[in-house]
Design a protein around this motif. Structure first.
Motif, PDB file in Angstrom:
ATOM      1  N   ASP A   1       0.952  -1.078   0.145  1.00 13.53           N
ATOM      2  CA  ASP A   1       0.044  -0.072  -0.026  1.00 13.53           C
ATOM      3  C   ASP A   1       0.919   1.332  -0.027  1.00 13.53           C
ATOM      4  O   ASP A   1       1.341   1.772   1.071  1.00 13.53           O
ATOM      5  N   ARG A   2       1.208   1.743  -1.224  1.00 13.36           N
ATOM      6  CA  ARG A   2       1.756   2.886  -1.376  1.00 13.36           C
ATOM      7  C   ARG A   2       1.610   3.991  -0.463  1.00 13.36           C
ATOM      8  O   ARG A   2       2.375   4.970  -0.120  1.00 13.36           O
TER       9      ARG A   2
ATOM     10  N   ASP B   1      10.498   0.440   9.780  1.00  5.43           N
ATOM     11  CA  ASP B   1       9.100   0.754   9.697  1.00  5.43           C
ATOM     12  C   ASP B   1       8.264   0.478   8.707  1.00  5.43           C
ATOM     13  O   ASP B   1       7.127  -0.163   8.667  1.00  5.43           O
ATOM     14  N   ALA B   2       8.722   0.813   7.442  1.00  5.94           N
ATOM     15  CA  ALA B   2       8.379   0.776   6.081  1.00  5.94           C
ATOM     16  C   ALA B   2       8.196  -0.740   5.793  1.00  5.94           C
ATOM     17  O   ALA B   2       7.136  -1.472   5.209  1.00  5.94           O
ATOM     18  N   ALA B   3       9.050  -1.694   6.345  1.00 10.32           N
ATOM     19  CA  ALA B   3       8.973  -3.285   5.964  1.00 10.32           C
ATOM     20  C   ALA B   3       7.909  -3.637   6.949  1.00 10.32           C
ATOM     21  O   ALA B   3       7.312  -4.816   6.374  1.00 10.32           O
ATOM     22  N   VAL B   4       7.862  -3.326   8.058  1.00  6.33           N
ATOM     23  CA  VAL B   4       6.867  -3.862   8.766  1.00  6.33           C
ATOM     24  C   VAL B   4       5.368  -3.580   8.415  1.00  6.33           C
ATOM     25  O   VAL B   4       4.785  -4.487   8.147  1.00  6.33           O
ATOM     26  N   LEU B   5       5.302  -2.252   7.981  1.00  2.00           N
ATOM     27  CA  LEU B   5       4.008  -2.083   7.383  1.00  2.00           C
ATOM     28  C   LEU B   5       3.451  -2.669   6.198  1.00  2.00           C
ATOM     29  O   LEU B   5       2.542  -3.402   6.086  1.00  2.00           O
ATOM     30  N   TYR B   6       4.517  -2.941   5.398  1.00  2.00           N
ATOM     31  CA  TYR B   6       4.449  -3.637   3.938  1.00  2.00           C
ATOM     32  C   TYR B   6       4.206  -5.295   4.434  1.00  2.00           C
ATOM     33  O   TYR B   6       3.376  -5.696   3.680  1.00  2.00           O
ATOM     34  N   ALA B   7       4.755  -5.613   5.376  1.00  2.00           N
ATOM     35  CA  ALA B   7       4.435  -7.045   5.867  1.00  2.00           C
ATOM     36  C   ALA B   7       3.115  -7.344   6.340  1.00  2.00           C
ATOM     37  O   ALA B   7       2.309  -8.205   5.866  1.00  2.00           O
TER      38      ALA B   7
ATOM     39  N   ILE C   1       0.536 -13.300   1.608  1.00  6.98           N
ATOM     40  CA  ILE C   1       1.872 -13.263   1.505  1.00  6.98           C
ATOM     41  C   ILE C   1       2.553 -13.134   2.761  1.00  6.98           C
ATOM     42  O   ILE C   1       2.046 -12.191   3.720  1.00  6.98           O
ATOM     43  N   GLU C   2       3.343 -14.389   3.484  1.00  8.49           N
ATOM     44  CA  GLU C   2       4.130 -13.818   4.668  1.00  8.49           C
ATOM     45  C   GLU C   2       5.419 -13.253   4.609  1.00  8.49           C
ATOM     46  O   GLU C   2       6.346 -14.091   3.965  1.00  8.49           O
ATOM     47  N   ILE C   3       5.756 -12.111   4.960  1.00  9.57           N
ATOM     48  CA  ILE C   3       7.111 -11.245   4.772  1.00  9.57           C
ATOM     49  C   ILE C   3       7.605 -11.252   6.144  1.00  9.57           C
ATOM     50  O   ILE C   3       6.871 -10.842   7.166  1.00  9.57           O
TER      51      ILE C   3
END
Length: 521
Positions: A307-308, A377-383, A391-393
């Motif tokens: 979600d950009r 934080d961006a990676a956690v939100l992306y997950a 998808i499990e990130i």
């Protein structure tokens, strides 16, 4: 046949950006910046703190992998040209250049320039410096650009001729890049190890990843640059520590302000915030030579699963533009604005996963604040976003020190930033050419490479636009880079630092703050 100057159509976009850049520098303060109305003052000590830098840094121009290295390099050495804040290409070590066909270029060198040890700079120094990136054994990040030079030769002591494989009107702009800084020749090699540059400052101390100390070059050939008597450049990766250093007066200016602190900094009476639209972009590159990212449907699923808009508001706090999975954004002349903006679509992501036969995809995503402020934080939100697509990130928090040496381009899915380059051709050559040292997705296609080479030599702007548009579409549809945002540069300084109009080419005035900025009492 008389010679005529080849125009640079790809630079006109910066002229259009000059006003937004200046306005951005003052808009956060609600009035005209003192820096833009001040007259340069000589003397004083300038202390700047950067988020970048690593203990593995060197001053080899071919390995300038972070913004701190560029800032340091351009403090004690020079390039042939520079891109000015208004977007035009200005002279530095070359006082003029011309070409009749865009393929063979002659650069007339400035006379009377000396290295810090007193030696006069000659054409052979420029030739060996450029050839440093052309050697067969070179691992320089700029090698994909330098490989288009078929011949680099001296024309006497004060001129250099560069012959290209094909016409490229962008060459003078490309030579602005810090990789093309000039050092003395030592036989047929460039002596970068001596740190003996021609720049406005002499490097006295250098502790990689910690600090550098420089003193003004008393024999500098420019009176309109390098105003401070001393410059200290610090590496402070932690954003809170960097901000506290500014507020305490330990440093006078910082780059890449943590955007969560912007509102607080606005209330500080002695702090000015500078905001500049830029080509800086944040990415999650996937290694397309490794499973599961070698499957285009997996790549498309991951691109649809982010979600950009959410990241733009929560990570960039609105200080930027949405990315569309290409490195070319609104600041470029040949930005393909007609490509539909990719949106968050978990159902479409599921469709591609099913097509790939990987409906329960699990991947690791390596991240660190070394990648960009807010990367974790961006990676956690992306997950969280990706979970809705099945998808499990797994977010892997990596150590910041040596992130660029041990994680980026090593692990299959990581967080990354790109500062961008003056032209589309340079950006594509460095980051997306097959075999390029910095092709962090290990991606290539024959059609993309065919277009890249053809576009460099195409002098018709509309034909070039069509080629670059097709290249962006290919990347959007097939590439391994998830480009989710273009970030504005947001910097902060106290009342003792001033500057003129800011460059859009990178943080700290396109890495030229040490010689463009000055100290005021």
């Amino acid at each position: 046949m008389s010679r005529k100057r080849i125009t640079l159509p790809s630079l006109t976009r910066r002229q259009a950006m000059a006003l937004p850049a200046a306005a951005g520098a003052v808009g956060l303060m609600g009035g005209r910046s003192r820096a833009q109305s001040a007259t340069p003052v000589k003397g004083g000590r300038m202390v700047l703190a950067s988020r970048h830098g690593s203990t593995t840094d060197t001053t080899d121009p071919g390995t300038l992998t972070n913004a701190y290295q560029g800032l340091l390099a351009l403090a004690f050495s020079n390039t042939l040209t520079e891109i000015l804040p208004d977007g035009s290409v200005g002279p530095v070590l070359a006082e003029s250049w011309d070409s009749t066909d865009g393929k063979t270029w002659r650069f007339q060198l400035r006379k009377g320039v000396t290295f810090h040890d007193g030696r006069t700079m000659k054409a052979e120094d420029v030739v060996t410096s450029i050839n440093h990136h052309r050697r067969k054994e070179s691992t320089s990040f700029i090698k994909p650009v330098a490989e288009q030079f078929t011949e680099v030769k001296a024309d006497g002591d004060t001129a250099v001729i560069i012959v290209l494989q094909s016409a490229n009107a962008d060459l003078p702009a490309i030579l602005n890049t810090e990789a093309f800084t000039i050092y003395p020749a030592k036989g047929d090699r460039m002596d970068w190890e001596s740190k003996n540059g021609t720049g406005g400052y002499i490097l006295k101390e250098h502790q990689p990843g910690i600090r550098a100390y420089l003193e003004r070059n008393p024999n500098y050939f420019r009176d309109d640059r390098a105003f401070a008597s001393e410059v200290e450049l610090l590496c402070i990766q932690d954003s809170s520590a960097r901000m506290n250093a500014l507020l305490s007066g330990e440093v006078q200016a910082i780059d890449e302000v943590d955007l969560k602190t912007v509102d607080m900094l606005k209330t500080q009476p002695n702090i000015t915030l500078d905001r500049v639209q830029s080509s800086l972009h944040y990415t999650f590159p996937m290694r397309t030579d490794m499973a599961p990212f070698d499957n285009v449907d997996v790549r498309l699923a991951l691109k649809h699963a982010i979600d950009r808009e959410d990241l733009m508001q929560k990570i960039l706090y609105g200080y930027g533009t949405l990315g569309n999975d290409t490195p070319i954004g609104p600041s470029y002349t040949y930005w393909a604005k007609d490509i539909p903006q990719r949106t968050y679509d978990p159902d479409k992501a599921k469709f591609h996963l099913k097509k790939a036969g990987m409906e329960n995809l699990k991947v690791d995503l390596s991240t660190s604040e070394a990648a960009f402020v807010g990367a974790t934080d961006a990676a956690v939100l992306y997950a969280e976003h990706a979970r809705r697509a099945g998808i499990e990130i797994n977010v892997v928090r990596e150590a910041g020190d040596a992130y660029w040496d041990n994680v980026w381009m090593k692990k299959p899915f990581v967080a990354c930033y790109w500062g961008g380059y003056p032209t589309e051709g340079e950006m594509f050559a460095i980051g997306y050419t097959k075999g390029a040292a910095w092709n962090d997705t290990y991606w290539s296609t024959p059609r993309f490479e065919e277009l890249r080479v053809a576009a460099l030599g195409e002098l018709d702007p509309e034909k070039r636009r069509a080629m670059y548009a097709e290249m962006q579409q290919i990347l959007h549809d097939d590439g391994g880079a998830l480009v989710f945002a273009f970030a504005d540069f947001v910097m902060a300084r106290n009342q003792t630092i001033a500057h003129g109009p800011l460059s859009t080419e990178g943080p700290f005035d396109g890495s030229r703050a040490a010689e463009r900025w000055w100290v005021v009492s």
